[in-house]
Write an enzyme that holds these catalytic residues in place. Structure first.
Site, PDB file in Angstrom:
ATOM      1  N   GLY A  13      -3.500 -27.149 -29.964  1.00  0.00           N
ATOM      2  CA  GLY A  13      -4.379 -27.752 -30.968  1.00  0.00           C
ATOM      3  C   GLY A  13      -4.854 -26.690 -31.932  1.00  0.00           C
ATOM      4  CD  GLU A  63      -9.548 -22.741 -30.747  1.00  0.00           C
ATOM      5  OE1 GLU A  63      -9.494 -21.576 -30.290  1.00  0.00           O
ATOM      6  OE2 GLU A  63      -9.067 -23.710 -30.145  1.00  0.00           O
TER       7      GLU A  63
END
Length: 933
Positions: A332, A369
């Site tokens: 992803g 992230e």
């Protein structure tokens, strides 16, 4: 890294190399001949190349050895790395000048190296003469190379120089090429990286282990009309002397970091830019002409950086952060320090054409992230054994971050449906694994990028946070990050810091959750004595096939919270259950009050109430006095108990009917998911239509209440709920929904009235499920015309709903066509397998028939595991488990071995469930329809 469903010595920054990129790189003519040899190498396990003074090969020698970590006699301090990719021939030339420290005299240097050919190598001791390497021994199975030198390299500093060449592969790992189409329709390629877990070695020879950290000085020689990015900011950009069409771009020196976090991207991009409140430059890079679609992610990122800085009390340590959308991308997203790479669908939002769930997904992925910039990048796991800590932590805190940025998302309730229940489901299997798995050979790493590392990891961190309390948790996190910044740490290091901050036995409690697989079922009974409620609580291991009744039953240290109907949001008592059973007395509880274990559904366990306790809780579902997250948890536990054969499935169907007044999106989402499992199971019977009728009856009232069009004052969750309900009704064949979906679809296709983004998935699904070849052709046309990857993916995921066998085959063939990006093939095939009994059979046959191409496409990575799971998990016949097992014995997929075991176990569980409960379910569904006597 987030999967689309997941991580030595501190040294001075002063060690930097200057002349990183002399113009004497090997010429392209050499590259092609070397790459012919390079490709041949991939078919050989070991070879040793002896190099004479003239650089000629003198012979080969096979050799085998078990996997061991790299020796520590030489380690890098700084990598001076220059790369020159060729975006036409898909090769690259590289020059490495690494400042290294020799800790004891040696004749050889062992490094990681894969799919790279070394042209020359030499070592220059500090203040000494250059020593040329005389041999390169490639151990391809272990992805290592040993450089041999004619005289010993003495203890001290020196520079290792290597000229090498490699291939810009098409496997979405290492240094690879990513295909995109320009606005004029021309196909072009970008050069991008994906190094986690162990693929930096495909871009340059290196010490590719997370604990061997160094600084990096990176330079890229690229076409002058391309954007070049790396972890740090650009410090110099100048014409390349040998070719006026090229420029040399140099980047600032990185902090000390692991190789798997290094990144570079060369391609055509636009960007939007902002600054966070603490002065960090944030850019979101998008395909050319789509800068507008980067604004939402930019807004999230600029809010998120200061949030994490405050939460950890540690500033973000780099001057900039770039977020970039990559066309071909397996995961992803990936948290490379300062240059985070994403699938387009995980970063880009079109204000007009993106649905609410896409916005939420982008917010979560950005939150995930950016959390890694601290937790993973600043402090890094010592070895892949501790991967779960990186991923579990980021998977938990992404929700904390989104809750801060978008409180209206009610995101913590969604966590329970998206992560917590998913992890419980997988962890109940005999073929699960502990959160923390000892990893030896790096090829084993791909297997643990799964829902245990991510979702169970996140769930136990959430439980731990609740057990410690936010203030002490933050204190411990701050101590951990400060103590280990720019270093490596293990799970135990975090427990130590949290234990010191909280004064609680964190290591003992958490060890029971991370080192043994599975989780307990908490069995609860009660007795009333005056105004006291006596609770008898016990624990035993919960298994998907029923409770564990063996002698050697494991125990957990279980933080248990209890609330009553007096205040369902307020915990009345907390205890730590550290033995098989205990008795608890609650004072001031009248006989008419209910008692609820695990309010907020935070503890990672299932609950089995006595029948009287359960009876008293059920009205709380109907009258909504139980919190949404607890209504969800109660239903999910009972569903799971029915699958395990501990209660009848009919009991769960009766409970589901009590949700007729339910207003909450996430509760409906979990109900919908479980009904989907049941519908899939009953597709193996001749009363599949009866469960569709049950679904129609359950969802019709909420469907009528919501209607098709959004009303003034509605928010994010209303949009999600409308899409969910209409999709469920449409798929189940609710006639008014089907007719309206067809009408709106025609208007959309004819350009009369464009469908709002939130209605597209349910409408597409509905018309396809009940459509013909003309419907499929129209949908394929929409796919071809779509300019946005989100829209293409939306269509790809529902194409499998088509019913006719010849059309199912057409969709499967489409999955492997050029029209579908390599990473998205999996969701097309999975969509076919998940839509019908015929689809499941056809998808499994297609996977078998095309196994070689699929396996080669994904090189045995985690996308192969996902493909296998989506293709076969829905079968419910014993012999299918044997067939799946047999196929993978003759077509081994090492990184997916555990997934294959889990699928076979699920098939057998489905078959047992069907045998056990199908008659009762049929009888119940028929009785519902019978007119009252």
């Amino acid at each position: 890294m987030l999967l689309f469903l997941g991580r030595r010595v501190p040294l001075s920054f002063a060690h930097r190399l200057t002349a990183v990129c002399p113009s004497s790189l090997p010429r392209p003519v050499l590259v092609s001949s070397v790459l012919i040899r390079l490709r041949a190498l991939t078919r050989v396990t070991h070879r040793t190349v002896f190099v004479s003074a003239a650089g000629q090969n003198r012979g080969t020698m096979p050799e085998r050895r078990p996997f061991v970590r790299l020796p520590t006699d030489v380690y890098p301090v700084n990598y001076g790395l220059c790369l020159k990719p060729d975006l036409i021939d898909f090769t690259f030339e590289g020059k490495l000048e690494a400042l290294v420290e020799v800790t004891q005299a040696t004749h050889q240097i062992v490094m990681n190296c894969a799919d790279i050919d070394i042209i020359t190598a030499s070592f220059v001791p500090q203040g000494g003469e250059e020593i040329n390497a005389t041999g390169f021994n490639y151990q391809n199975e272990d992805e290592k190379v040993t450089l041999s030198f004619p005289s010993a390299l003495q203890k001290g500093s020196g520079t290792l120089k290597i000229d090498f060449v490699g291939e810009l592969n098409d496997k979405m790992k290492g240094f690879y090429r990513s295909k995109y189409t320009t606005s004029a329709g021309e196909i072009r390629y970008a050069a991008v990286t994906q190094f986690e877990a162990t693929d930096a070695r495909r871009a340059f020879p290196c010490w590719d282990e997370p604990a061997i950290k160094a600084t990096f000085d990176i330079a890229l020689i690229v076409p002058k009309d391309r954007v070049a990015l790396s972890n740090m900011n650009v410090i110099d950009r100048k014409p390349y002397p040998d070719d006026e069409n090229l420029v040399e771009v140099k980047f600032a020196t990185t902090p000390i970091m692991s190789t798997y976090l290094v990144a570079f991207v060369i391609g055509e991009y636009d960007y939007v830019e902002s600054q966070s409140s603490d002065g960090i430059t944030v850019r979101v890079y998008t395909p050319v002409g789509k800068a507008e679609q980067g604004k939402f992610a930019l807004e999230v990122a600029t809010k998120t950086l200061p949030f994490y800085k405050d939460y950890f009390s540690v500033p973000y340590p780099l001057p900039k952060i770039d977020l970039i959308a990559i066309a071909d991308f397996a995961a992803g997203a990936m948290e490379n320090w300062g240059l985070v790479t994403y699938r387009e669908t995980a970063l880009l939002i079109d204000p007009k054409n993106s649905c609410s769930s896409s916005r939420q997904w982008v917010a979560l992925v950005v939150g995930h992230e950016l959390a890694h910039q601290w937790f993973g990048n600043l402090v890094t796991m010592e070895w892949w054994t501790h991967l779960w800590l990186n991923e579990g932590f980021a998977s938990w805190i992404e929700y904390l971050c989104v809750d801060h940025c978008f409180p209206e998302y009610d995101i913590w309730t969604q966590f329970v449906s998206a992560d917590y229940t998913r992890a419980l489901e997988l962890d109940a299997l005999d073929s699960s694994h502990p959160i923390e798995v000892n990893v030896g050979h790096p090829s084993e790493v791909d297997e643990i990028f799964d829902a245990i590392s991510y979702s169970k990891g996140a769930s136990v961190i959430r439980m731990l946070h609740n057990y410690i309390g936010d203030e002490d948790f933050r204190k411990g996190m701050n101590a951990y990050l400060l103590k280990f910044q720019h270093k490596n740490a293990s799970t135990e290091d975090l427990w130590d810091c949290l234990e010191q901050a909280s004064g609680k036995p964190i290591a003992a409690v958490m060890g029971s959750w991370t080192k043994q697989m599975g989780f307990p079922i908490i069995v609860v009974d009660q007795e009333q004595q005056g105004d006291e409620r006596i609770l008898k609580i016990s624990q035993k291991k919960f298994c998907a096939s029923g409770p564990h009744n063996g002698e050697d039953c494991p125990n957990w240290m279980v933080p248990i919270s209890i609330c009553t109907s007096e205040d369902s949001k307020c915990t009345k008592l907390k205890v730590l259950l550290d033995r098989p059973e205990t008795t608890i007395t609650l004072s001031g509880v009248s006989p008419d009050q209910w008692v609820k274990i695990n309010p907020g559904t935070v503890g990672f366990y299932r609950i089995q109430y006595s029948s009287s306790m359960l009876e008293s809780l059920l009205p709380g579902v109907r009258d909504l006095s139980l919190q949404p997250v607890d209504r969800l948890g109660l239903q999910n536990d009972l569903f799971s108990l029915s699958r395990a054969g501990m209660i009848s499935t009919v009991e769960v169907l009766k409970l589901m009917e009590a949700f007729v007044n339910e207003p909450n999106y996430t509760v409906w989402s979990d109900l919908s998911c479980n009904l989907g499992v049941l519908s899939s199971l009953l597709s193996h019977t001749d009363f599949h239509e009866e469960i569709q009728e049950f679904i129609r009856d359950l969802f019709t009232p909420i469907g009528l209440e919501l209607g098709w069009d959004s009303k003034p004052g509605e928010g994010h969750l209303d949009a999600l709920l409308r899409g969910l309900v209409l999709g469920k009704l449409g798929k189940a064949g609710h006639k008014p929904t089907l007719e309206e979906a067809r009408r709106r679809f025609r208007d959309h296709v004819d350009g009369k009235q464009v469908l709002p983004a939130d209605l597209r998935s349910p409408v597409y699904l509905t018309v396809l499920k009940h459509g013909d070849s003309a419907t499929l052709d129209t949908m394929m046309k929409l796919h071809k015309q779509a300019d946005m990857q989100e829209e293409k993916n939306r269509i790809e995921r529902v194409l499998g709903a088509i019913s006719a066998p010849d059309l199912i085959q057409k969709v499967l063939n489409f999955a492997l066509s050029e029209e579908v990006r390599p990473q998205d093939t999996v969701s097309v095939i999975g969509g076919v397998a998940g839509s019908s009994k015929q689809g499941r059979k056809a998808a499994w046959k297609f996977v078998k028939d095309n196994w070689e191409e699929l396996y080669n496409r994904y090189q045995g990575g985690f996308l192969i595991s996902r493909l296998i799971k989506l293709s076969v998990d829905g079968f419910a016949i014993d012999k299918m488990a044997a067939e799946v097992k047999s196929f993978f014995e003759s077509h081994p997929a090492p990184a997916a071995e555990r997934t294959v075991q889990q699928c076979c176990e699920n098939i057998l569980l489905n078959a047992a469930w069907l045998k056990r409960d199908s008659d009762d379910i049929q009888q119940y569904l028929l009785q519902r329809k019978a007119p009252p006597v």
